[in-house]
Motif scaffolding. Structure first.
Motif, PDB file in Angstrom:
ATOM      1  N   ALA A 190      -5.804   7.395 -12.588  1.00  0.00           N
ATOM      2  CA  ALA A 190      -5.725   8.813 -12.200  1.00  0.00           C
ATOM      3  C   ALA A 190      -4.400   9.421 -12.639  1.00  0.00           C
ATOM      4  CB  ALA A 190      -5.903   8.945 -10.693  1.00  0.00           C
ATOM      5  N   LEU A 191      -3.308   8.668 -12.509  1.00  0.00           N
ATOM      6  CA  LEU A 191      -1.996   9.161 -12.938  1.00  0.00           C
ATOM      7  C   LEU A 191      -1.967   9.387 -14.440  1.00  0.00           C
ATOM      8  CD1 LEU A 191       0.960   9.847 -12.312  1.00  0.00           C
ATOM      9  CD2 LEU A 191       1.475   7.386 -12.446  1.00  0.00           C
ATOM     10  N   GLU A 192      -2.553   8.452 -15.209  1.00  0.00           N
ATOM     11  CA  GLU A 192      -2.566   8.641 -16.664  1.00  0.00           C
ATOM     12  C   GLU A 192      -3.443   9.829 -17.063  1.00  0.00           C
ATOM     13  OE1 GLU A 192      -3.464   6.604 -20.971  1.00  0.00           O
ATOM     14  OE2 GLU A 192      -3.954   5.442 -19.175  1.00  0.00           O
ATOM     15  N   VAL A 193      -4.553  10.032 -16.360  1.00  0.00           N
ATOM     16  CA  VAL A 193      -5.394  11.201 -16.642  1.00  0.00           C
ATOM     17  C   VAL A 193      -4.581  12.482 -16.461  1.00  0.00           C
ATOM     18  CG1 VAL A 193      -7.381  12.540 -15.830  1.00  0.00           C
ATOM     19  CG2 VAL A 193      -7.583  10.063 -16.128  1.00  0.00           C
ATOM     20  N   TYR A 235       0.876  -1.166   0.000  1.00  0.00           N
ATOM     21  CA  TYR A 235       0.000   0.000   0.000  1.00  0.00           C
ATOM     22  C   TYR A 235       0.911   1.213   0.000  1.00  0.00           C
ATOM     23  CZ  TYR A 235      -3.709   3.295   1.113  1.00  0.00           C
ATOM     24  OH  TYR A 235      -4.586   4.347   1.063  1.00  0.00           O
ATOM     25  N   GLY A 236       0.733   2.119  -0.978  1.00  0.00           N
ATOM     26  CA  GLY A 236       1.643   3.232  -1.115  1.00  0.00           C
ATOM     27  C   GLY A 236       0.962   4.574  -1.016  1.00  0.00           C
ATOM     28  N   GLU A 237       1.734   5.575  -0.611  1.00  0.00           N
ATOM     29  CA  GLU A 237       1.256   6.944  -0.713  1.00  0.00           C
ATOM     30  C   GLU A 237       1.157   7.314  -2.194  1.00  0.00           C
ATOM     31  OE1 GLU A 237       0.166   9.902   0.192  1.00  0.00           O
ATOM     32  OE2 GLU A 237      -0.505   8.994   2.048  1.00  0.00           O
ATOM     33  N   LYS A 238       0.349   8.339  -2.486  1.00  0.00           N
ATOM     34  CA  LYS A 238       0.227   8.789  -3.863  1.00  0.00           C
ATOM     35  C   LYS A 238       1.478   9.556  -4.263  1.00  0.00           C
ATOM     36  CE  LYS A 238      -0.609  13.293  -2.857  1.00  0.00           C
ATOM     37  NZ  LYS A 238       0.206  14.453  -3.315  1.00  0.00           N
ATOM     38  N   PRO A 239       1.837   9.497  -5.563  1.00  0.00           N
ATOM     39  CA  PRO A 239       1.235   8.715  -6.630  1.00  0.00           C
ATOM     40  C   PRO A 239       1.762   7.276  -6.627  1.00  0.00           C
ATOM     41  CG  PRO A 239       3.045   9.980  -7.511  1.00  0.00           C
ATOM     42  CD  PRO A 239       2.944  10.342  -6.058  1.00  0.00           C
ATOM     43  N   TYR A 290       8.025  22.868  -7.845  1.00  0.00           N
ATOM     44  CA  TYR A 290       8.176  23.775  -8.982  1.00  0.00           C
ATOM     45  C   TYR A 290       9.130  23.258 -10.057  1.00  0.00           C
ATOM     46  CZ  TYR A 290       5.504  26.816  -6.006  1.00  0.00           C
ATOM     47  OH  TYR A 290       4.503  27.333  -5.231  1.00  0.00           O
ATOM     48  N   VAL A 291       9.302  21.938 -10.090  1.00  0.00           N
ATOM     49  CA  VAL A 291      10.085  21.293 -11.140  1.00  0.00           C
ATOM     50  C   VAL A 291       9.190  20.255 -11.813  1.00  0.00           C
ATOM     51  CG1 VAL A 291      12.262  21.659  -9.938  1.00  0.00           C
ATOM     52  CG2 VAL A 291      10.985  19.549  -9.543  1.00  0.00           C
ATOM     53  N   PRO A 292       9.565  19.775 -13.023  1.00  0.00           N
ATOM     54  CA  PRO A 292       8.767  18.732 -13.670  1.00  0.00           C
ATOM     55  C   PRO A 292       8.527  17.553 -12.728  1.00  0.00           C
ATOM     56  CG  PRO A 292      10.388  19.585 -15.194  1.00  0.00           C
ATOM     57  CD  PRO A 292      10.693  20.232 -13.859  1.00  0.00           C
ATOM     58  N   GLY A 293       7.291  17.093 -12.706  1.00  0.00           N
ATOM     59  CA  GLY A 293       6.874  16.087 -11.728  1.00  0.00           C
ATOM     60  C   GLY A 293       6.168  16.710 -10.540  1.00  0.00           C
ATOM     61  N   GLY A 294       6.266  18.060 -10.433  1.00  0.00           N
ATOM     62  CA  GLY A 294       5.556  18.783  -9.389  1.00  0.00           C
ATOM     63  C   GLY A 294       4.413  19.571  -9.986  1.00  0.00           C
ATOM     64  N   GLY A 295       4.163  20.761  -9.435  1.00  0.00           N
ATOM     65  CA  GLY A 295       3.048  21.569  -9.917  1.00  0.00           C
ATOM     66  C   GLY A 295       1.752  21.180  -9.237  1.00  0.00           C
ATOM     67  N   PRO A 296       0.728  22.016  -9.368  1.00  0.00           N
ATOM     68  CA  PRO A 296      -0.520  21.799  -8.639  1.00  0.00           C
ATOM     69  C   PRO A 296      -1.266  20.538  -9.067  1.00  0.00           C
ATOM     70  CG  PRO A 296      -0.776  23.557 -10.241  1.00  0.00           C
ATOM     71  CD  PRO A 296       0.694  23.240 -10.193  1.00  0.00           C
ATOM     72  N   LEU A 297      -1.170  20.174 -10.367  1.00  0.00           N
ATOM     73  CA  LEU A 297      -1.928  19.018 -10.835  1.00  0.00           C
ATOM     74  C   LEU A 297      -1.388  17.726 -10.246  1.00  0.00           C
ATOM     75  CD1 LEU A 297      -4.169  17.839 -12.576  1.00  0.00           C
ATOM     76  CD2 LEU A 297      -2.554  17.764 -14.484  1.00  0.00           C
ATOM     77  N   LEU A 298      -0.091  17.480 -10.365  1.00  0.00           N
ATOM     78  CA  LEU A 298       0.475  16.235  -9.858  1.00  0.00           C
ATOM     79  C   LEU A 298       0.523  16.201  -8.341  1.00  0.00           C
ATOM     80  CD1 LEU A 298       3.303  15.648 -12.466  1.00  0.00           C
ATOM     81  CD2 LEU A 298       1.120  14.460 -12.272  1.00  0.00           C
ATOM     82  N   ASP A 299       0.551  17.376  -7.698  1.00  0.00           N
ATOM     83  CA  ASP A 299       0.555  17.414  -6.234  1.00  0.00           C
ATOM     84  C   ASP A 299      -0.826  17.126  -5.669  1.00  0.00           C
ATOM     85  OD1 ASP A 299       1.322  17.974  -3.537  1.00  0.00           O
ATOM     86  OD2 ASP A 299       0.522  19.997  -3.774  1.00  0.00           O
ATOM     87  N   MET A 300      -1.838  17.878  -6.107  1.00  0.00           N
ATOM     88  CA  MET A 300      -3.175  17.766  -5.522  1.00  0.00           C
ATOM     89  C   MET A 300      -4.173  17.030  -6.406  1.00  0.00           C
ATOM     90  SD  MET A 300      -2.944  19.043  -2.546  1.00  0.00           S
ATOM     91  CE  MET A 300      -4.675  19.153  -2.124  1.00  0.00           C
ATOM     92  N   GLY A 301      -3.844  16.873  -7.686  1.00  0.00           N
ATOM     93  CA  GLY A 301      -4.759  16.218  -8.608  1.00  0.00           C
ATOM     94  C   GLY A 301      -5.218  14.839  -8.195  1.00  0.00           C
ATOM     95  N   PRO A 302      -4.346  13.990  -7.590  1.00  0.00           N
ATOM     96  CA  PRO A 302      -4.819  12.652  -7.211  1.00  0.00           C
ATOM     97  C   PRO A 302      -6.062  12.665  -6.330  1.00  0.00           C
ATOM     98  CG  PRO A 302      -2.438  12.718  -7.109  1.00  0.00           C
ATOM     99  CD  PRO A 302      -2.889  14.134  -7.380  1.00  0.00           C
ATOM    100  N   TYR A 303      -6.180  13.650  -5.421  1.00  0.00           N
ATOM    101  CA  TYR A 303      -7.362  13.718  -4.559  1.00  0.00           C
ATOM    102  C   TYR A 303      -8.612  14.049  -5.374  1.00  0.00           C
ATOM    103  CZ  TYR A 303      -3.814  14.088  -0.888  1.00  0.00           C
ATOM    104  OH  TYR A 303      -2.747  13.858  -0.070  1.00  0.00           O
TER     105      TYR A 303
END
Length: 368
Positions: A330-333, A96-100, A172-185
């Motif tokens: 969700a990650l692919e979306v 069981y892992g934390e997101k993502p 603030y680097v690729p792999g971050g940003g608001p979408l990948l940070d909060m988007g999973p929720y």
């Protein structure tokens, strides 16, 4: 589906900040038991073990080889999620892992394939969607209170995490940003409410080339921005419903509801998907005011880690609700929204998933 005869024995890898939330939840769960913890900084694992009788401090390799550990709770940084999950799967343990689920879908695919070949169960946060907030909204939709769902809006607007986080560089680097940070929720909640996504259209921008850290020992330091900080997407669900997503580190504030769902005969206000509870409000064609619905579904008084209980209770009868296939979808979306934003073209989402089973209203029983 019933409670396992013996609690599922859990070993945690990664003793960073998020572990505190899980340690607060474990005493509420009767289907899982924490037995070991490991961290690259052994002193952090030692401190956890010293504070929790019955929990052993181990190295990562020792934890993976330990016969008592049946499931690895992966609380490492996102860049290490796939590596640790693959190591646990190779040892025959559930995960069981934390997101993502992983840093990208290529790594996540490898994790899913390895788990399938090994015949082990993997699941992934966020499990906030299992609480009474999202699940009461899900119940209202399933009971037809808004008629056929037509659309949704999901909004997360903040001025940026550098205002409070002492080391915000990774946002603030690729792999971050608001979408990948909060988007999973938000996206996990939208899939729970409206089902999987077939295609997306995205647009994105960033307004500042640097950010200034507002707290901690680095207060006043300027850091570069190399990723999008405002992302908008339209998600076309397989059902035909359309969700509009706005994720921003560039705004000051908003009065918009975190999530709204609109149907032919009614609309729902859904609470913050980063929380487990909150009021669900309904307004129908026949009413002139918003009505707060009674809590009708979900794990009551849930907190981070309830997904472990759900996994253990599911046993072999059904997939855990916070499933790896949901996390992968969700990650692919999210990746697809960003790809669409950069290419200017709609993107088909190749994966799909089952809409997770609803959670009946469930009180947690604290072990005696």
């Amino acid at each position: 589906m019933g409670k396992p005869l013996e609690p599922l024995k859990v070993g945690i890898v990664g003793a960073g900040n998020i572990i505190a939330a899980y340690l607060e939840t474990f005493p509420k769960l009767d289907a899982v038991r924490l037995v070991a913890v490991a961290d690259l900084d052994r002193s952090r694992a030692d401190a956890i073990a010293d504070a929790h009788p019955g929990v052993r401090s181990l190295s990562v390799d020792e934890l993976m080889a330990d016969d008592e550990v049946e499931l690895v709770l992966n609380l490492t940084i996102p860049a290490a999620h796939a590596q640790v999950a693959l190591q646990a799967i190779a040892a025959g343990k559930q995960v069981y892992g934390e997101k993502p689920l992983a840093a990208n879908t290529e790594q996540a695919s490898a994790v899913l394939e390895a788990a399938k070949e090994a015949g082990v169960t993997i699941a992934c946060a966020p499990d906030t969607v299992l609480g009474t907030g999202t699940q009461t909204a899900r119940r209202a939709i399933d009971d037809g209170l808004i008629g056929t769902p037509i659309s949704a809006t999901a909004t997360m607007m903040t001025p940026g995490h550098e205002r409070w986080h002492p080391n915000p560089d990774f946002y603030y680097v690729p792999g971050g940003g608001p979408l990948l940070d909060m988007g999973p929720y938000y996206i996990s909640a939208l899939i729970t409410l409206l089902g999987p996504v077939a295609s997306v259209i995205g647009a994105a921008s960033h307004t500042r080339a640097s950010r200034t850290i507002g707290s901690g020992t680095r207060q006043g330091e300027s850091i570069p921005v190399s990723t999008d900080t405002h992302v908008t997407g339209v998600l076309v669900h397989e059902s035909g419903a359309l969700s509009t997503l706005v994720m921003s580190f560039d705004a000051v504030a908003t009065q918009a509801a975190n999530i709204e769902i609109h149907g032919e005969t009614g609309s729902l206000i859904v609470p913050d998907p980063n929380r487990f509870d909150g009021d669900v409000k309904l307004r129908t064609l026949a009413s002139t005011e918003w009505e707060t619905l009674p809590v009708s579904a979900g794990y009551v008084d849930a907190s981070r880690g309830i997904g472990l209980q759900d996994l253990a209770m599911s046993g072999t009868d059904a997939a855990p609700r916070a499933s790896a296939t949901l996390a992968f979808h969700a990650l692919e979306v999210m990746e697809s929204v960003l790809r669409s934003a950069h290419t200017g073209q709609a993107v088909t989402v190749e994966s799909t998933c089952e809409r997770p089973r609803a959670v009946p209203l469930t009180e947690l029983t604290v072990p005696v």
